[in-house]
Design an enzyme around this catalytic site. Structure first.
Site, short mmCIF file in Angstrom:
data_model
loop_
_atom_site.label_atom_id
_atom_site.label_comp_id
_atom_site.label_asym_id
_atom_site.label_seq_id
_atom_site.Cartn_x
_atom_site.Cartn_y
_atom_site.Cartn_z
N ASP A 1 54.31 26.35 27.59
CA ASP A 1 54.35 25.72 29.15
C ASP A 1 53.32 24.55 29.08
OD1 ASP A 1 54.47 25.85 31.83
OD2 ASP A 1 54.01 28.35 31.83
N ASP B 1 60.56 27.42 38.39
CA ASP B 1 59.85 28.66 38.84
C ASP B 1 60.52 29.40 39.74
OD1 ASP B 1 58.17 28.65 36.96
OD2 ASP B 1 56.54 28.12 37.86
C1 GLA Z 1 54.34 28.72 34.78
C2 GLA Z 1 55.67 29.00 34.36
C3 GLA Z 1 56.04 30.49 34.73
C4 GLA Z 1 55.07 31.46 34.09
C5 GLA Z 1 53.44 31.01 34.23
C6 GLA Z 1 52.49 31.76 33.79
O1 GLA Z 1 54.26 28.78 36.32
O2 GLA Z 1 56.64 28.19 35.02
O3 GLA Z 1 57.28 30.99 34.39
O4 GLA Z 1 55.01 31.21 32.75
O5 GLA Z 1 53.31 29.81 34.37
O6 GLA Z 1 51.10 31.55 34.13
#
Ligand code: GLA
Length: 701
Positions: free
Chosen positions: A452, A521
């Site tokens: 990420d 997300d």
């Molecule tokens: C980001 C990712 C999510 C999740 C969060 C965790 O927003 O896109 O899918 O993994 O971080 O903090």
């Protein structure tokens, strides 16, 4: 045969792909001009294409009203420069002369040298026997003994042949709403698509299509390009007042310059181009096959059905909870279990712990190995979330190494999501990241990383980094790539998902070293339809992870039936992200059935050709996948908001054999290809909002 040819008499190069040709010519005046991009030609034909108009029309137009292959700054050129340099004595721009070529069956390099300064430019091309995508990139060489300042170095300039009009398509978006397709008239002037955020970005993505305004999903000529770079970038689409159109693009945003050291040579990222005659749909299919065949590291694999814990638990992860989820995920048919954020350091929310990549012993008293073993015992692979490029100021790492973050003297350190960006341009930071990742993966039997990156760059400086401060923007990405490459080489079984708060880092560069993408997300099934529609314009389904999560959706508050949520996610790489202990027995049974169905259709969905039959709307939309060998096809129908009395027309299928017959795997009914193509297929949809269906057709021999 696809390949590279040269006609010495006319000094014409011809690049041939299976269906297209691309030609350039060295004029008597020494200028390298773009000649042709379109349907295939023979070399004899290409050499007769008339050269573009001669240079210099009037003193106000300047040199370039015809299209140069790579228009650098210098002389009477007033368009967008693909290359801008400043030499140590203050002289700007280049006067390039042809200095040789290197050709083999599928690559071409043209060498240009400055008439005065010790500086070389290479224009590079590659074609493939099985793709109409042409790869281009540029190299720069400082052959002198003083540094040269590089103000702009694009990978390629793609000329768009003269047409009656010009319409451009690209995507815009934002966090939670990436990949929204825009289709607009190309303005006379310059249209800039760019990211200044350090990563590819949610707000734009480095690809475009241009057509004459007459292309549709099924028909028409389309010119397109896509850049393979995961840092900041800029693509400028230029349409002059006299309608000369070209697109120049490469790494970096405006105002950033760096030094090419004495004796240094540098290649740019690839900016690939494609000419297609089959409309937007065929354009996407060629890009998909290219990415599967020539970009992805493991294109022939099937992506596993995944469970991810993020929406179920947030940061509240611990061994008993993860074991419970893993057991239930396995029961539904999941093949990869991914534990998300919250397993390390003091990371109980987003305020602390990033950078401290040691297991939280309150949550996992015996480390991660027991959970990994349990996940493996359940027959699943074990995956874990990491965010290696970040640090919370409230962390042991930051307390020990405050100089490791991007920062500048006399400037604040802007926090976003309570975090700062680690300076991956620093070799010690990259080495540190590789070290703990290597240990994490090797020491815990980790099969999969969700990598990420949750904030853009600010104050992108490195006070002690030497005399070439902006080089950081490039080095950062190079070091990121190197860490990924090294991890993959040392752990050949490891698969990696690229995520940046959803779809903030998606491009052909990161896809060379990752296996799939978290496109957004936003897991609301209805919003997801248009996100997936935009994502799939360039990137293939096998990379498009899609979760079924709980309702009401955490972002939109919308409640969509489980079946519809599954049918949307099953059109990508299916994953589940709901809080399984709260699911009812009926929901679990339905999920088991749909996961099993997905496994049957998955080879077609993930590796097949996609046909977007009806685009996302409130009404009926449909997407069809056809196996590359034509033996099977899968059609998804989604109807978010039916209107009484307006029954949807049957969806006319594509890519089938009119002479063949196809059996519907659910009903056993056999239908003629000609009828499915000519008349269409009317899905059996349940009544009410968010109706959906999936039809699996198998060719009858
Ligand atoms: C980001 C990712 C999510 C999740 C969060 C965790 O927003 O896109 O899918 O993994 O971080 O903090």
């Amino acid at each position: 045969m696809p390949g590279v040819e040269f006609d010495a008499a006319t000094r014409t190069w011809l690049l041939s792909t299976p269906d297209t040709g691309y030609a350039l010519r060295l004029g008597d005046d020494g200028m390298l001009r773009h000649l042709y991009w379109g349907p295939r030609l023979t070399l004899a034909q290409a050499s007769t294409v008339p050269a573009p108009r001669p240079a210099t029309m009037t003193q106000f137009e300047g040199q370039v009203y015809d299209i140069e292959e790579f228009p650098v700054e210098g002389g009477a050129r007033f368009g967008v420069p693909a290359l801008q340099v400043r030499f140590a004595d203050g002289t700007r721009g280049l006067e390039l002369a042809f200095a040789g070529q290197q050709r083999n069956a599928d690559t071409l390099s043209i060498r240009l040298v400055d008439r005065h300064y010790p500086f070389e430019v290479g224009l590079h091309y590659r074609v493939y026997p099985d793709s109409d995508v042409i790869e281009r990139w540029t190299s720069l060489a400082n052959t002198g003994d003083v540094p040269v300042e590089v103000l702009r170095a694009d990978s390629a300039t793609w000329p768009v042949p003269a047409r009656a009009d010009y319409v451009v398509r690209h995507v815009t978006g934002h966090w939670g709403g990436e990949s929204q397709v825009e289709r607009v008239d190309l303005a006379r002037g310059e249209t800039v698509l760019t990211s200044r955020r350090g990563t590819t970005g949610h707000h734009a993505n480095p690809w475009f299509t241009i057509d004459a305004g007459d292309a549709s999903e099924e028909h028409g000529e389309v010119f397109s390009g896509a850049l393979a770079w995961s840092g900041t970038w800029r693509i400028t689409l230029s349409r002059t007042p006299t309608d000369v159109v070209s697109v120049t693009g490469g790494a970096g945003h405006e105002g950033v310059s760096w030094r090419l050291a004495p004796s240094e040579r540098r290649g740019t990222a690839v900016f690939a181009g494609l000419y297609s005659t089959g409309g937007y749909g065929a354009t996407s299919r060629v890009w998909h096959r290219y990415v599967r065949g020539h970009v992805l590291p493991h294109p022939r694999e099937l992506r596993p059905v995944t469970y991810n814990s993020w929406e179920a638990t947030g940061f509240t992860v611990d061994e008993p909870g993860q074991r419970r989820l893993a057991a239930q995920a396995a029961e539904l048919g999941a093949e990869l279990f991914v534990m998300d954020d919250g397993w390390f350091g003091a990371r109980v929310d987003d305020r602390a712990g990033l950078g401290d990549w040691t297991v939280n012993r309150n949550r996992f008293p015996n480390g991660l190995a027991p959970l990994a073993a349990e996940v493996h015992r359940l027959g699943m692979r074990f995956g874990i979330w990491v965010e290696p490029e970040m640090v919370n100021p409230d962390s042991d790492l930051y307390r020990a190494r405050p100089d490791w973050v991007l920062h500048m003297r006399n400037r604040r350190r802007t926090e976003l999501r309570h975090q700062l960006v680690l300076n991956f341009a620093r070799p010690d930071v990259a080495e540190w990241a590789h070290g703990w990742l290597d240990e994490l993966v090797g020491g815990n039997d980790v099969d999969f990383l969700k990598w990420d990156m949750n904030r853009p760059f600010t104050e992108a400086g490195w006070p002690d980094g030497g005399e070439d401060p902006d080089r950081l923007w490039v080095r950062y990405v190079e070091n990121l790539y190197a860490v990924l490459d090294r991890l993959r080489a040392d752990h050949p079984h490891l698969r990696i998902q690229t995520c940046s708060g959803g779809g903030g880092r998606v491009d052909l560069g990161i896809l060379r070293r990752t296996d799939e993408v978290w496109p957004s997300d936003n897991t609301d099934a209805r919003d997801r339809l248009s996100i997936q529609h935009g994502y799939g314009q360039i990137y293939p389904t096998v990379t498009m992870a899609a979760w079924v999560t709980d309702v009401p959706n955490f972002l939109t508050g919308r409640a969509v039936p489980l079946r519809f949520r599954f049918h949307v996610a099953m059109a990508g790489v299916l994953a589940i992200g709901g809080n399984l202990p709260e699911w009812t027995d009926e929901e679990r049974a339905e999920a088991r059935r749909l996961v099993a169905q997905y496994k049957r259709i998955r080879p077609v969905v993930q590796h097949g050709d996609v046909h977007r039959l009806l685009p996302p709307s409130d009404g009926l939309s449909a997407t069809q996948y056809v196996a590359v060998d034509g033996a099977e096809s899968v059609v998804f129908f989604w109807l978010p908001a039916p209107r009484f009395g307006r029954e949807a027309a049957p969806g006319r299928l594509r890519g089938l054999d009119a002479a063949a017959r196809y059996r519907d795997e659910a009903t056993g009914e056999v239908q003629h290809g000609a009828v499915l193509l000519g008349h269409g297929l009317r899905p059996q949809l349940p009544s009410g909002d968010y109706a959906s269906a999936v039809v699996h057709l198998v060719r009858v021999v």
